[in-house]
Design an enzyme around this catalytic site. Structure first.
Site, PDB file in Angstrom:
ATOM      1  N   ASP A  41      37.487  25.321  33.064  1.00 25.46           N
ATOM      2  CA  ASP A  41      37.479  26.497  33.314  1.00 25.46           C
ATOM      3  C   ASP A  41      36.518  26.899  34.446  1.00 25.46           C
ATOM      4  OD1 ASP A  41      39.056  26.780  31.053  1.00 25.46           O
ATOM      5  OD2 ASP A  41      37.550  28.445  30.076  1.00 25.46           O
ATOM      6  N   ASP A  42      36.873  28.021  34.906  1.00 25.18           N
ATOM      7  CA  ASP A  42      35.901  28.451  35.941  1.00 25.18           C
ATOM      8  C   ASP A  42      35.979  28.109  37.573  1.00 25.18           C
ATOM      9  OD1 ASP A  42      34.863  30.206  33.783  1.00 25.18           O
ATOM     10  OD2 ASP A  42      33.301  29.201  33.917  1.00 25.18           O
ATOM     11  N   HIS A  91      42.506  32.599  34.373  1.00 27.87           N
ATOM     12  CA  HIS A  91      41.180  32.757  33.467  1.00 27.87           C
ATOM     13  C   HIS A  91      40.761  33.968  33.708  1.00 27.87           C
ATOM     14  CE1 HIS A  91      37.973  31.353  30.791  1.00 27.87           C
ATOM     15  NE2 HIS A  91      37.157  31.204  31.789  1.00 27.87           N
ATOM     16  N   HIS A  95      36.129  37.333  34.882  1.00 24.95           N
ATOM     17  CA  HIS A  95      35.430  36.741  33.784  1.00 24.95           C
ATOM     18  C   HIS A  95      34.800  37.567  32.952  1.00 24.95           C
ATOM     19  CE1 HIS A  95      33.704  33.551  31.156  1.00 24.95           C
ATOM     20  NE2 HIS A  95      34.510  32.633  31.720  1.00 24.95           N
ATOM     21  N   TYR A 132      35.675  33.527  27.331  1.00 24.90           N
ATOM     22  CA  TYR A 132      34.761  33.278  26.278  1.00 24.90           C
ATOM     23  C   TYR A 132      35.684  33.009  24.930  1.00 24.90           C
ATOM     24  CZ  TYR A 132      31.633  35.814  29.332  1.00 24.90           C
ATOM     25  OH  TYR A 132      30.881  36.143  30.470  1.00 24.90           O
ATOM     26  N   HIS A 184      34.464  22.420  31.593  1.00 28.24           N
ATOM     27  CA  HIS A 184      34.096  23.427  32.791  1.00 28.24           C
ATOM     28  C   HIS A 184      34.152  22.753  34.209  1.00 28.24           C
ATOM     29  CE1 HIS A 184      33.346  26.123  29.488  1.00 28.24           C
ATOM     30  NE2 HIS A 184      33.623  27.066  30.105  1.00 28.24           N
TER      31      HIS A 184
END
Length: 222
Positions: A41-42, A91, A95, A132, A184
């Site tokens: 992610d991210d 995603h 966020h 999350y 991540h």
């Protein structure tokens, strides 16, 4: 050498080659007794290039759940993800906690990311991971309206929570066929864990697969 002898030799060689191919191909296929979904992610981030190199060097493919704002700012890294054989997912754009937003805000977060990833060369995502892991019926409905399947995870590496490299490797060791792990893009400990994750999966006959938009589970790459 007589013509008949040459023909006989050639026939024997071709037969041997066919036999070798027939016996070795299934052995390679049998190396994967199941598939797991590695997800990051991210991204994309300043760590993405090193992460892609590590995944590629260890024969792994993964799904990169990119934030739209970073995809828009780093289109070359999105293209690098695709070139390295990765799949690119949505995603959200910034966020946020989506379940606290209005329908219009949720729609904007998802739709802008679809556009950013596509514009960067990542294709149109089919998978969506809510930030999350927070979701509800509204979030799922809006994601579905954009042709997205919501993907959370079965195993949390806890890399976002400062997990050590050993702990991340152990978390990957809990994966079973079809399951998905949360990791991540930016985590140095996760980057360090990649070679050992690859070794652990291989030892258990598991391969890194794609996540099916139909089932949300890891399957053989299509």
């Amino acid at each position: 050498m007589a013509a008949t002898a040459r023909v006989a030799l050639l026939t024997a060689l071709l037969t041997a080659a066919a036999t070798f191919t027939a016996t070795t191909a299934p052995a390679r296929a049998a190396a994967c007794n199941g598939y797991v979904g590695l997800t990051f992610d991210d991204g994309p981030s300043g760590n993405t290039t090193r992460l892609l190199d590590a995944l590629r060097q260890n024969g792994l493919r993964a799904t990169m759940f990119n934030q739209g704002q970073y995809a828009a700012a780093n289109p070359s890294l999105v293209r690098a993800q695709v070139s390295a054989g990765m799949w690119v997912g949505n995603h959200s754009y910034t966020h946020p906690h989506l379940t606290r937003l209005s329908q219009a805000q949720i729609d904007s977060e998802i739709s802008r990311t679809q556009q950013a990833v596509a514009a960067a060369g990542g294709g149109t995502p089919k998978l969506f991971r809510p930030p999350y892991g927070e979701t509800n019926a509204t979030v799922k409905s809006i994601a579905a309206r954009h042709g997205l399947t919501e993907i959370v995870w079965h195993v949390d590496s806890q890399d976002w929570n400062g997990a050590s490299t050993d702990a991340i490797v152990q978390a990957a060791g809990r994966l079973t066929n079809g399951q998905v792990i949360l990791m991540h893009d930016w985590s140095a400990n996760t980057l360090a864990a990649v070679p050992r994750i690859a070794q652990g999966l291989a030892a258990r006959g598991l391969c890194a697969g794609m996540i099916s938009p139909q089932t949300g589970r890891a399957v053989a790459p299509g």
